[in-house]
Design a protein around this motif. Structure first.
Motif, short mmCIF file in Angstrom:
data_model
loop_
_atom_site.label_atom_id
_atom_site.label_comp_id
_atom_site.label_asym_id
_atom_site.label_seq_id
_atom_site.Cartn_x
_atom_site.Cartn_y
_atom_site.Cartn_z
N LEU A 7 13.05 12.10 -21.53
CA LEU A 7 12.49 11.14 -22.48
C LEU A 7 11.35 10.39 -21.82
O LEU A 7 11.31 10.28 -20.60
CB LEU A 7 13.58 10.15 -22.92
N THR A 8 10.43 9.89 -22.62
CA THR A 8 9.31 9.13 -22.07
C THR A 8 9.33 7.70 -22.61
O THR A 8 10.02 7.41 -23.60
CB THR A 8 7.97 9.83 -22.40
N PRO A 9 8.57 6.78 -21.96
CA PRO A 9 8.63 5.37 -22.34
C PRO A 9 8.42 5.16 -23.85
O PRO A 9 7.52 5.76 -24.45
CB PRO A 9 7.49 4.75 -21.53
N GLY A 10 9.25 4.31 -24.44
CA GLY A 10 9.19 4.04 -25.86
C GLY A 10 10.11 4.92 -26.69
O GLY A 10 10.40 4.61 -27.85
N ASP A 11 10.59 6.04 -26.10
CA ASP A 11 11.50 6.93 -26.83
C ASP A 11 12.86 6.26 -27.06
O ASP A 11 13.37 5.60 -26.16
CB ASP A 11 11.75 8.23 -26.04
N PRO A 12 13.45 6.46 -28.23
CA PRO A 12 14.81 5.98 -28.44
C PRO A 12 15.82 6.82 -27.67
O PRO A 12 15.71 8.04 -27.62
CB PRO A 12 15.02 6.12 -29.95
N ILE A 13 16.78 6.16 -27.02
CA ILE A 13 17.83 6.84 -26.24
C ILE A 13 19.15 6.83 -27.00
O ILE A 13 19.87 7.81 -27.04
CB ILE A 13 18.12 6.12 -24.90
N VAL A 14 19.50 5.66 -27.52
CA VAL A 14 20.86 5.49 -28.05
C VAL A 14 20.81 4.70 -29.34
O VAL A 14 19.97 3.82 -29.52
CB VAL A 14 21.76 4.79 -26.99
N LEU A 15 21.71 5.07 -30.26
CA LEU A 15 21.83 4.35 -31.52
C LEU A 15 23.31 4.08 -31.78
O LEU A 15 24.15 4.98 -31.66
CB LEU A 15 21.28 5.19 -32.68
N VAL A 16 23.61 2.84 -32.13
CA VAL A 16 24.95 2.47 -32.58
C VAL A 16 24.78 1.77 -33.92
O VAL A 16 23.94 0.88 -34.03
CB VAL A 16 25.63 1.52 -31.55
N VAL A 17 25.50 2.21 -34.93
CA VAL A 17 25.46 1.54 -36.24
C VAL A 17 26.89 1.25 -36.67
O VAL A 17 27.77 2.10 -36.56
CB VAL A 17 24.77 2.41 -37.32
#
Lengths: 159, 83, 159, 83
Positions: free
Chosen positions: C88-98
């Motif tokens: 991944l590169t800077p600014g990319d989303p890594i993790v999502l919790v909803v």
């Protein structure tokens, strides 16, 4: 650089994903974005519509004040608040709060704080119309005052 | 001075705003509420239970002991229920 | 009805807005949806990429266990967890919790809990590559353990 | 038994997994780590500082005093840094 909050009071729906993306767009110093979306809830199956009245002028002023307060309390890189007014139906989004920060705790706490303060300070009033029973103005909850009091200075908070 | 009523208070008064010349002996917002109560049965009902009423002076939350003098608009409304 | 958590471990990006919408879609009993999006952060301007290694099998198992734990602790109507791996590169989303719930506090606390537990229990490891300096494996933070300990039974939490 | 190494431990050992016949006198995971350390310099370096190593037995977090017997796979890795 402290964040400049962006606040909207509108009849139109909003797009949570677009707002989350906008707050982090083109930046590489934001580690955490937290969003809160509030929806019209119909627990009894009898709710036809929810109409939100507000105090034009004071609403924008109060939401901005709350958002600026959050920016003083936490190291935020972005704050977005949208609150709808007018007639909404069950499942419709009412309110959106998005916070962005380098730090996860700051983003979480600021969003939590914003919702608590918004609930007790932003001049909105909900009126329900039901299908089979009498509707009427929604009563304020003592619980919301308790939630907001968690953030008062000098108070220790226990979960 | 512009006086505003919202939500259930607006419904009881019968309208949302009125512009009034407030007598000079009205010092606090509590005084103003008592004076407004005499204007009609609707006003009286709307403003009877001050414990359940919130006030804004020039669009800022204040208490009933805030001064009236110098205000452009004063709003009366029930506890807010947004969010 | 207790929520059945949905968990994904993937190389592909995700769409926060679509996930928030999906959790509440077709329902009128959900009052609150909270999302946390974690992004690759580059505080020094020197970060070229972040590569996430994980433990296939255990990752999914652990994320599911954490999400099920959240469903036992709070009255949730939906939980969605997505964690990316790979480069991944800077600014990319890594993790999502909803999280979705009838109640705002439940949605906030559960999302906060999920991130704290995920940070200390989900088997992911980050390796940074820098433009001008040596990269290397990211060290675990003691702060993350402290955050996770907030949710241990019998402990009172102070903010 | 399948032995797995992740992240910096994988790099020090030189590979991510190996299937080994573990001697029957290896009771705990601490015993296993000591035995694995003798396999190569890389193993020895990777497993030297047990305070900085986490272990999973059949994909569940366990302590170093957990038993080895009956496990299908045991994984060694640094503290996790996801999220």
């Amino acid at each position: 650089m402290a964040a400049t909050p962006s606040v909207s009071v509108q009849a139109e729906a909003f797009d949570t994903g677009a707002e989350v993306a906008a707050l982090a767009a083109g930046r590489t110093d934001i580690g955490a974005v937290v969003s809160f979306t509030g929806l019209v809830r119909d627990l009894t199956g009898d709710l036809e519509a929810m109409t939100l009245e507000h105090y034009p002028g004071m609403t924008e002023r109060e939401l901005t004040a709350i958002a600026e307060d959050a920016c003083k309390r936490w190291p935020l890189d972005g704050v977005r608040v949208i609150h709808r007014h007018g007639r909404l139906t069950p499942g419709d989004p009412i309110v959106l709060v998005v916070t962005a920060s380098a730090h996860r705790r700051a983003a979480f706490e600021a969003a939590d704080f914003l919702m608590d303060y918004l609930k007790t300070r932003a001049p909105f009033w909900k009126k329900e119309s039901h299908r089979n029973t009498a509707g009427g103005w929604v009563e304020a909850k003592a619980e919301d005052d308790t939630d907001a009091a968690r953030w008062e200075k000098g108070k220790k908070v226990q979960k | 001075m512009l006086i505003l009523y919202f939500a259930s208070l607006r419904e009881r008064v019968g309208y949302g705003e009125e512009t009034l010349d407030v007598p000079t002996d009205i010092v606090t917002i509590a005084d103003l509420a008592r004076w407004l109560s005499t204007r009609s049965e609707g006003h009286s009902e709307a403003l009877a239970n001050t414990a359940a009423i919130r006030v804004a002076r020039d669009q800022v939350h204040v208490d009933f002991d805030a001064p009236v003098e110098g205000a452009r608009e004063i709003a009366f409304f029930p506890p807010v229920t947004g969010g």
